[in-house]
Design an enzyme around this catalytic site. Structure first.
Site, PDB file in Angstrom:
ATOM      1  N   CYS A  66       0.782  -1.159   0.125  1.00  0.00           N
ATOM      2  CA  CYS A  66       0.536   0.327  -0.008  1.00  0.00           C
ATOM      3  C   CYS A  66       0.820   0.981   0.126  1.00  0.00           C
ATOM      4  O   CYS A  66       1.763   1.902   1.004  1.00  0.00           O
ATOM      5  CB  CYS A  66      -1.049   0.386   1.862  1.00  0.00           C
ATOM      6  N   CYS A 120      -0.430   3.820   2.931  1.00  0.00           N
ATOM      7  CA  CYS A 120       0.341   3.404   3.753  1.00  0.00           C
ATOM      8  C   CYS A 120       1.248   4.143   4.007  1.00  0.00           C
ATOM      9  O   CYS A 120       2.346   5.034   5.182  1.00  0.00           O
ATOM     10  CB  CYS A 120       0.431   2.036   4.251  1.00  0.00           C
TER      11      CYS A 120
END
Length: 347
Positions: A89, A92
């Site tokens: 991600c 993230c």
């Protein structure tokens, strides 16, 4: 407290030592094919209920098995942010250093528990997490607020402060409580114990003027006036101007002056021979003051005032006011002498 980290002297005084949904706007990455779920409804902001944990305990990686311990149980002590993330991600990776910085800046008022959703999918599934990064805040064992996406630092900081209050608030309250306890110990003659508490505060906040003043008062009480003077000389200018530091500075000056005023026994004999020897009485008052005999020192100055207000251009009154500055307004000797001073001035 080591000399390396603390500019105030030796280590023997060191102690063990401050509703609704949220509010993304950042990018998120969906997994599972569904739209991002709303964050849980927020409860009222809750401040940390205990002293901060060690820094190493502020950020943890949690698991399905450890979730109860790391999040639910810990959230009964202080708010816990759970960061649901995955290695693939991109957003993230943008959020992680930001949220870690904000949590570290909070000084232990909140904890961050990071959960890799690829390795531990059941918890985010139960919470309905459908996009990451997702951050959910837990208080008292339940989710109260959250946000999704790689939001900017200012928004993360606002989120944390809403949960735990401004950074340092708890530490400031704790420091004030420790300073109050140290002041009581010093007044009770428990000098070593007071010094340990003042040292602990100085380890946490080296520019705390009250703690620095208290430490110097302890040194003076232990007869280490030279070390107190060295500590005073090492303080930055902005601290020296603090009233608490100024009071200690005046006290050290009084001690130095008293050393040059002669033998108190000889002064007492001179006063016995001539009760109107105001110079001898003034010098004796200064010596008694540094010996801790405050009531007797005040009595001599009040006697001079009753006999001759013109002596040394009202010097007895000026000297007594200087004593008050060092003793403090709440000292019993100050209260008593100030009342008697008023009766002389306004009779």
């Amino acid at each position: 407290m080591s000399d390396t980290n603390n500019p105030y002297g030796g280590s023997q005084y060191g102690g063990g030592s401050y509703g609704g949904q949220s509010y993304g706007g950042g990018t998120s990455v969906s997994y599972g094919g569904s739209p991002a779920a709303p964050a849980p409804a927020a409860a009222a902001p809750v401040a940390a209920a205990s002293a901060p944990a060690p820094v190493g305990d502020v950020i943890v990686d949690t698991t399905t098995a450890g979730f109860t311990r790391d999040v639910l149980e810990e959230s009964r002590i202080r708010p816990v942010l759970v960061d649901f993330w995955a290695p693939w991600c991109g957003p993230c990776k943008q959020l992680t250093p930001v949220i870690e910085k904000v949590v570290n800046d909070a000084g232990g008022a909140v904890r961050l528990a990071k959960m890799n959703i690829d390795d531990h999918p059941s918890i985010p599934g139960q919470l309905g997490i459908q996009s990451i990064p997702a951050v959910i805040a837990f208080v008292d064992g339940r989710p109260v607020d959250g946000f999704m996406g790689a939001v900017p630092e200012s928004q993360v900081r606002e989120f944390v402060e809403k949960l735990a209050g401004p950074p340092g608030a708890d530490q400031a309250a704790e420091i004030e409580a420790v300073l109050s306890e140290a002041e009581g110990l010093l007044a009770a003659g428990q000098v070593q114990e007071a010094a340990q508490l003042y040292g602990a505060v100085l380890q946490a906040d080296q520019e705390n003027a009250k703690a620095a003043a208290g430490m110097m008062q302890c040194l003076i009480a232990l007869g280490e006036t030279a070390r107190a003077s060295q500590m005073l000389a090492s303080l930055p200018e902005e601290m020296v101007n603090d009233p608490a530091i100024q009071a200690v500075k005046t006290k050290l000056e009084q001690i130095e002056e008293a050393r040059k005023l002669g033998d108190p026994v000889a002064l007492e004999q001179a006063i016995s021979a001539n009760p109107d020897d105001h110079e001898a009485r003034m010098n004796l008052a200064k010596i008694l003051n540094v010996q801790g005999e405050r009531e007797a020192a005040a009595e001599h100055l009040l006697t001079i005032m009753r006999k001759d207000r013109t002596f040394d251009e009202d010097g007895a009154r000026r000297q007594l006011l200087q004593f008050f500055e060092v003793w403090g307004p709440k000292d019993p000797a100050t209260i008593s002498a100030r009342r008697r001073l008023s009766s002389i001035l306004f009779s």
